[in-house]
Design a protein around this motif. Structure first.
Motif, PDB file in Angstrom:
ATOM      1  N   MET A  82       0.789  -1.219   0.000  1.00 28.14           N
ATOM      2  CA  MET A  82       0.000   0.000   0.000  1.00 28.14           C
ATOM      3  C   MET A  82       0.835   1.290   0.000  1.00 28.14           C
ATOM      4  N   PRO A  83       2.000   1.348   0.666  1.00 19.30           N
ATOM      5  CA  PRO A  83       2.779   2.597   0.683  1.00 19.30           C
ATOM      6  C   PRO A  83       3.077   3.204  -0.687  1.00 19.30           C
ATOM      7  N   PRO A  84       3.463   2.415  -1.729  1.00 18.65           N
ATOM      8  CA  PRO A  84       3.694   3.039  -3.039  1.00 18.65           C
ATOM      9  C   PRO A  84       2.451   3.725  -3.601  1.00 18.65           C
ATOM     10  N   THR A  85       1.274   3.135  -3.329  1.00 15.75           N
ATOM     11  CA  THR A  85       0.030   3.753  -3.768  1.00 15.75           C
ATOM     12  C   THR A  85      -0.180   5.083  -3.065  1.00 15.75           C
ATOM     13  N   ILE A  86       0.048   5.098  -1.767  1.00 21.00           N
ATOM     14  CA  ILE A  86      -0.125   6.327  -0.992  1.00 21.00           C
ATOM     15  C   ILE A  86       0.829   7.404  -1.475  1.00 21.00           C
ATOM     16  N   ARG A  87       2.081   7.017  -1.754  1.00 23.73           N
ATOM     17  CA  ARG A  87       3.063   7.988  -2.217  1.00 23.73           C
ATOM     18  C   ARG A  87       2.606   8.616  -3.526  1.00 23.73           C
ATOM     19  N   GLU A  88       2.028   7.824  -4.430  1.00 23.91           N
ATOM     20  CA  GLU A  88       1.574   8.373  -5.704  1.00 23.91           C
ATOM     21  C   GLU A  88       0.472   9.402  -5.480  1.00 23.91           C
ATOM     22  N   TYR A  89      -0.467   9.085  -4.591  1.00 23.76           N
ATOM     23  CA  TYR A  89      -1.547  10.024  -4.316  1.00 23.76           C
ATOM     24  C   TYR A  89      -1.017  11.292  -3.649  1.00 23.76           C
ATOM     25  N   ILE A  90      -0.099  11.114  -2.710  1.00 25.88           N
ATOM     26  CA  ILE A  90       0.462  12.269  -2.020  1.00 25.88           C
ATOM     27  C   ILE A  90       1.251  13.147  -2.983  1.00 25.88           C
ATOM     28  N   ASP A  91       2.044  12.523  -3.853  1.00 21.36           N
ATOM     29  CA  ASP A  91       2.848  13.288  -4.814  1.00 21.36           C
ATOM     30  C   ASP A  91       1.986  14.115  -5.751  1.00 21.36           C
ATOM     31  N   SER A  92       0.762  13.652  -5.985  1.00 22.08           N
ATOM     32  CA  SER A  92      -0.149  14.415  -6.845  1.00 22.08           C
ATOM     33  C   SER A  92      -1.067  15.310  -6.023  1.00 22.08           C
ATOM     34  N   ASN A  93      -0.778  15.410  -4.704  1.00 17.86           N
ATOM     35  CA  ASN A  93      -1.645  16.176  -3.783  1.00 17.86           C
ATOM     36  C   ASN A  93      -3.090  15.691  -3.836  1.00 17.86           C
ATOM     37  N   TRP A  94      -3.264  14.417  -4.163  1.00 18.86           N
ATOM     38  CA  TRP A  94      -4.583  13.775  -4.204  1.00 18.86           C
ATOM     39  C   TRP A  94      -5.506  14.378  -5.270  1.00 18.86           C
ATOM     40  N   GLU A  95      -4.902  15.082  -6.224  1.00 17.29           N
ATOM     41  CA  GLU A  95      -5.712  15.722  -7.251  1.00 17.29           C
ATOM     42  C   GLU A  95      -6.550  14.720  -8.030  1.00 17.29           C
ATOM     43  N   ILE A  96      -6.004  13.491  -8.234  1.00 16.90           N
ATOM     44  CA  ILE A  96      -6.730  12.488  -8.998  1.00 16.90           C
ATOM     45  C   ILE A  96      -7.991  12.015  -8.284  1.00 16.90           C
TER      46      ILE A  96
END
Length: 268
Positions: A241-255
């Motif tokens: 799960m951490p890689p998924t969270i990092r992707e969302y955080i890096d995009s500021n959850w815009e997606i």
């Protein structure tokens, strides 16, 4: 409900031999270590529509071969997180709590030890290929092998956020949110969400999703599919799960939440 039936009818006319349909763990009535034989009784429209679809497909159970897969909450970097039943919503809730309460490990409702279950999108795809290759019909849960408590999810999010050291001072403290209060918030949000959407805030919340995702324990057993030889590529959310969270955080959850909400979060 009618979509899979129309697809099945068209497939039969063209020699379809095996249909794999994705249902949902929301069709169950119980809430802990659910098996494929557990009672059914969805509590919100999404689960009810999935169960109705299953019943309609059951009429075709021998012609062609049909397999129903019931995933738990799906996560993964490539998963379209706009889905209101994706794990991105649960992770976002934990992320927002950590942001607003300066590193406190919040948990949504009930208690820190309430369990939820997740499944990586890769394993959902792998399960579809597995049942096709092995000619398996019937119904199967597809879920990680290890449930995650709300507090553990909060910790996973906090670790992935890589907060400054001073945010860690209060880490481990819990912020209980009563289920009634959370459901009330969900109902209010459901009423105002159309207006918020116009402002670029698109968090897909409602009373039903709060109850399903945060209303206590919800865990499913993958034992039936595993007994046929299925091997998880991602057996534990703790590692995957951490890689998924990092992707969302890096995009500021815009997606998930839209540009305007993402800008607000980035300033906190």
């Amino acid at each position: 409900v009618e979509g899979p039936i129309n697809l099945l009818d068209a497939g039969k006319r063209h020699g379809l031999e095996h249909l794999v349909q994705i249902s949902s763990g929301t069709v169950y009535k119980g809430n802990k270590m659910l098996t494929e034989d557990s009672p059914l009784g969805p509590i919100e429209p999404y689960g009810k529509s999935k169960l109705e679809m299953e019943k309609k497909l059951a009429e075709y159970i021998t012609d062609p071969m049909i397999t129903i897969l019931r995933p738990s909450v799906i996560y993964g970097p490539q998963f379209p997180s706009g889905s209101k039943y994706g794990a991105a919503l649960a992770m976002f809730a934990q992320y927002a709590l950590a942001k607003f309460f300066m590193g406190l490990t919040g948990y949504p409702t009930g208690g820190a030890d309430n369990e939820a279950c997740y499944v990586h999108v890769d394993d959902v795809i792998n399960a579809q290929e597995f049942v096709l290759e092995n000619g398996l019909s019937g119904t199967f849960n597809i879920v990680d092998q290890t449930p995650v408590t709300h507090k553990q999810l909060g910790q996973i999010v906090l670790d992935a956020m890589k907060l400054p050291w001073y945010w860690k001072l209060l880490e481990g403290k819990s912020i209980p949110m009563p289920e009634k209060a959370l459901k009330k918030f969900g109902k209010i949000y459901e009423q105002v969400s159309p207006k918020l959407k116009k402002l670029g805030i698109t968090i897909p919340l409602d009373e039903g999703i709060f109850t399903y995702m945060f209303g206590g324990n919800f865990s499913m057993s993958p034992a039936k599919l595993v007994s046929h030889g299925f091997v998880h590529e991602h057996p534990s959310a703790f590692k995957s799960m951490p890689p998924t969270i990092r992707e969302y955080i890096d995009s500021n959850w815009e997606i998930l939440v839209g540009k305007n909400m993402a800008k607000l979060l980035s300033k906190l």
